[in-house]
Design a protein around this motif. Structure first.
Motif, PDB file in Angstrom:
ATOM      1  N   SER A   1       0.824  -1.207   0.000  1.00 60.11           N
ATOM      2  CA  SER A   1       0.000   0.000   0.000  1.00 60.11           C
ATOM      3  C   SER A   1       0.854   1.251   0.000  1.00 60.11           C
ATOM      4  O   SER A   1       1.929   1.287   0.605  1.00 60.11           O
ATOM      5  N   TRP A   2       0.346   2.297  -0.689  1.00 63.24           N
ATOM      6  CA  TRP A   2       1.016   3.594  -0.707  1.00 63.24           C
ATOM      7  C   TRP A   2       0.584   4.467   0.475  1.00 63.24           C
ATOM      8  O   TRP A   2       1.047   5.601   0.600  1.00 63.24           O
ATOM      9  N   ASP A   3      -0.266   3.962   1.349  1.00 59.59           N
ATOM     10  CA  ASP A   3      -0.726   4.750   2.493  1.00 59.59           C
ATOM     11  C   ASP A   3       0.413   4.973   3.484  1.00 59.59           C
ATOM     12  O   ASP A   3       1.289   4.114   3.648  1.00 59.59           O
ATOM     13  N   ARG A   4       0.372   6.108   4.158  1.00 63.78           N
ATOM     14  CA  ARG A   4       1.420   6.452   5.113  1.00 63.78           C
ATOM     15  C   ARG A   4       1.520   5.396   6.215  1.00 63.78           C
ATOM     16  O   ARG A   4       0.519   4.956   6.782  1.00 63.78           O
ATOM     17  N   GLY A   5       2.750   4.984   6.517  1.00 65.84           N
ATOM     18  CA  GLY A   5       2.989   4.006   7.565  1.00 65.84           C
ATOM     19  C   GLY A   5       2.873   2.564   7.126  1.00 65.84           C
ATOM     20  O   GLY A   5       3.175   1.650   7.905  1.00 65.84           O
ATOM     21  N   GLN A   6       2.480   2.334   5.861  1.00 69.91           N
ATOM     22  CA  GLN A   6       2.278   0.968   5.382  1.00 69.91           C
ATOM     23  C   GLN A   6       3.529   0.416   4.717  1.00 69.91           C
ATOM     24  O   GLN A   6       4.351   1.163   4.174  1.00 69.91           O
TER      25      GLN A   6
ATOM     26  N   GLY B   1      14.157  -7.656  -5.211  1.00 63.82           N
ATOM     27  CA  GLY B   1      13.507  -6.369  -5.076  1.00 63.82           C
ATOM     28  C   GLY B   1      13.858  -5.701  -3.763  1.00 63.82           C
ATOM     29  O   GLY B   1      14.845  -6.053  -3.108  1.00 63.82           O
ATOM     30  N   MET B   2      13.021  -4.737  -3.376  1.00 69.83           N
ATOM     31  CA  MET B   2      13.265  -3.942  -2.179  1.00 69.83           C
ATOM     32  C   MET B   2      12.021  -3.967  -1.290  1.00 69.83           C
ATOM     33  O   MET B   2      10.893  -4.057  -1.774  1.00 69.83           O
ATOM     34  N   THR B   3      12.254  -3.868   0.003  1.00 77.11           N
ATOM     35  CA  THR B   3      11.155  -3.713   0.951  1.00 77.11           C
ATOM     36  C   THR B   3      11.271  -2.346   1.600  1.00 77.11           C
ATOM     37  O   THR B   3      12.382  -1.857   1.867  1.00 77.11           O
ATOM     38  N   ALA B   4      10.116  -1.700   1.815  1.00 74.22           N
ATOM     39  CA  ALA B   4      10.127  -0.309   2.257  1.00 74.22           C
ATOM     40  C   ALA B   4       8.883  -0.006   3.077  1.00 74.22           C
ATOM     41  O   ALA B   4       7.979  -0.830   3.212  1.00 74.22           O
ATOM     42  N   VAL B   5       8.861   1.201   3.624  1.00 73.46           N
ATOM     43  CA  VAL B   5       7.692   1.712   4.318  1.00 73.46           C
ATOM     44  C   VAL B   5       7.416   3.114   3.780  1.00 73.46           C
ATOM     45  O   VAL B   5       8.345   3.842   3.410  1.00 73.46           O
ATOM     46  N   ILE B   6       6.152   3.487   3.700  1.00 73.77           N
ATOM     47  CA  ILE B   6       5.772   4.813   3.220  1.00 73.77           C
ATOM     48  C   ILE B   6       5.848   5.787   4.395  1.00 73.77           C
ATOM     49  O   ILE B   6       5.049   5.711   5.328  1.00 73.77           O
ATOM     50  N   ASP B   7       6.822   6.681   4.350  1.00 76.25           N
ATOM     51  CA  ASP B   7       7.017   7.645   5.434  1.00 76.25           C
ATOM     52  C   ASP B   7       5.999   8.771   5.389  1.00 76.25           C
ATOM     53  O   ASP B   7       5.568   9.285   6.428  1.00 76.25           O
ATOM     54  N   GLU B   8       5.642   9.187   4.199  1.00 71.91           N
ATOM     55  CA  GLU B   8       4.733  10.324   4.072  1.00 71.91           C
ATOM     56  C   GLU B   8       3.935  10.202   2.789  1.00 71.91           C
ATOM     57  O   GLU B   8       4.456   9.766   1.758  1.00 71.91           O
ATOM     58  N   ASN B   9       2.668  10.586   2.850  1.00 72.02           N
ATOM     59  CA  ASN B   9       1.808  10.572   1.667  1.00 72.02           C
ATOM     60  C   ASN B   9       0.828  11.737   1.770  1.00 72.02           C
ATOM     61  O   ASN B   9      -0.124  11.684   2.540  1.00 72.02           O
ATOM     62  N   ARG B  10       1.118  12.811   1.022  1.00 71.04           N
ATOM     63  CA  ARG B  10       0.187  13.933   0.908  1.00 71.04           C
ATOM     64  C   ARG B  10      -0.364  13.874  -0.502  1.00 71.04           C
ATOM     65  O   ARG B  10       0.331  14.218  -1.473  1.00 71.04           O
ATOM     66  N   PRO B  11      -1.604  13.411  -0.676  1.00 75.09           N
ATOM     67  CA  PRO B  11      -2.151  13.147  -2.006  1.00 75.09           C
ATOM     68  C   PRO B  11      -1.945  14.305  -2.977  1.00 75.09           C
ATOM     69  O   PRO B  11      -2.213  15.464  -2.651  1.00 75.09           O
ATOM     70  N   TYR B  12      -1.439  13.961  -4.145  1.00 70.17           N
ATOM     71  CA  TYR B  12      -1.218  14.881  -5.271  1.00 70.17           C
ATOM     72  C   TYR B  12      -0.116  15.906  -4.996  1.00 70.17           C
ATOM     73  O   TYR B  12       0.059  16.833  -5.782  1.00 70.17           O
ATOM     74  N   GLU B  13       0.628  15.743  -3.897  1.00 66.75           N
ATOM     75  CA  GLU B  13       1.695  16.687  -3.574  1.00 66.75           C
ATOM     76  C   GLU B  13       3.044  16.011  -3.332  1.00 66.75           C
ATOM     77  O   GLU B  13       4.054  16.401  -3.931  1.00 66.75           O
TER      78      GLU B  13
END
Length: 303
Positions: free
Chosen positions: A196-201, A213-225
């Motif tokens: 998921s692209w949601d913050r914290g996911q 491949g790579m494993t990661a976490v989404i630190d920040e997600n401000r839609p369209y920004e």
């Protein structure tokens, strides 16, 4: 500049009581080509701060620090160096630190005497109230790490592309599962993401058939920004590795995207951390990937 922005943000928050972020994103250096049109365009962009946000009618009307008056009239920009260390010592009722500002002042005077040709860029003159000096003292060297762990020196690369499409369409195309497969094909046919692209996911970026491949976490997600990805490790044969010496030598690494309106276009800016062994590959491949994204988005607009 990143250090300067950090200190400036703290001072703004301290002075105003502001508790949220001062800057929307970290400082990033963007390469501007030598063509006159590009140079003028970037200068206009910088000087129009305050006007383009409809806060003032002219750059000269900006009540804070601005270079436009100095550029137009030659009037020097002056500031005052406030010694925060001495203020803290005064608050605590402590005497000056043993290494002493006077020692620092003596070293700086010696540097000025032996290297008089060094000047503050842009004709800016600082007044250091506590030291009575004409330029900023040389900072101390960073200490040598004592950890035996081998660490790869990461480099942050920056890329940008202008896309003739609405910002929302560019955002959705870039992060959509099918759109992602198209523009990341530059890195390898069959690339895809899982998560998921949601913050914290958590999210994985994988090659064909999930092989590598790579494993990661989404630190920040401000839609369209803005979206910020913190890479934590590698994926091999479906197994995540976030703790091996090989991974700890570079992790975490950040990959960040910004989306901004630029007239009828959307400007996408990318910054990503990489290690020397992958720098050449990224420099050659990332512009191709952004070119695929551009074609995909503009094709949707023209369809």
């Amino acid at each position: 500049m990143g250090y300067f922005n950090s200190k400036l943000a703290r001072e703004v928050a301290r002075s105003t009581g502001w508790r949220d972020k001062v800057f929307s994103r970290r400082y990033q250096a963007i390469l501007v080509s030598d063509e006159e049109e590009a140079q003028i365009g970037r200068l206009v962009y910088v000087l129009s701060h305050g006007c383009k946000e409809n806060l003032v009618a002219r750059p000269q009307d900006w009540p804070g620090v601005h270079s436009v008056t100095a550029l137009l009239t030659g009037e020097p920009i002056e500031g005052t160096w406030f010694d925060r260390t001495r203020e803290w010592e005064a608050r605590c009722g402590r005497p000056p630190i043993s290494c002493g500002l006077e020692t620092l002042a003596q070293a700086e005077r010696q540097r000025q005497a032996t290297r008089p040709g060094l000047a503050v860029p842009g004709g800016i003159r600082y007044i250091f109230a506590s030291l009575g000096l004409a330029s900023l003292p040389t900072p101390p060297a960073w200490p040598t790490p004592s950890s035996p762990l081998e660490v790869n020196v990461k480099k942050t690369l920056t890329f940008a592309v202008s896309i003739r499409a609405p910002r929302r369409l560019v955002w959705e195309t870039m992060l959509d599962a099918e759109g992602y497969k198209v523009w990341t094909a530059a890195f390898g046919e069959g690339s895809y993401f899982s998560g998921s692209w949601d913050r914290g996911q958590r999210i994985q970026f994988l090659g064909p058939g999930g092989d590598g491949g790579m494993t990661a976490v989404i630190d920040e997600n401000r839609p369209y920004e803005h979206i910020s990805i913190r890479h934590l490790g590698e994926v091999s044969a479906g197994v995540e590795d976030t703790t091996s010496p090989k991974v700890l030598a570079w992790a975490p690494a950040y990959e960040k995207y910004w989306f901004e309106d630029a007239g009828a276009d959307t400007e996408v800016t990318v910054s990503l951390d990489t290690v020397p062994e992958y720098e050449k590959f990224m420099l050659e491949t990332y512009p191709k990937a952004l070119g695929l994204l551009k074609s995909l988005c503009e094709g949707k607009v023209n369809a």
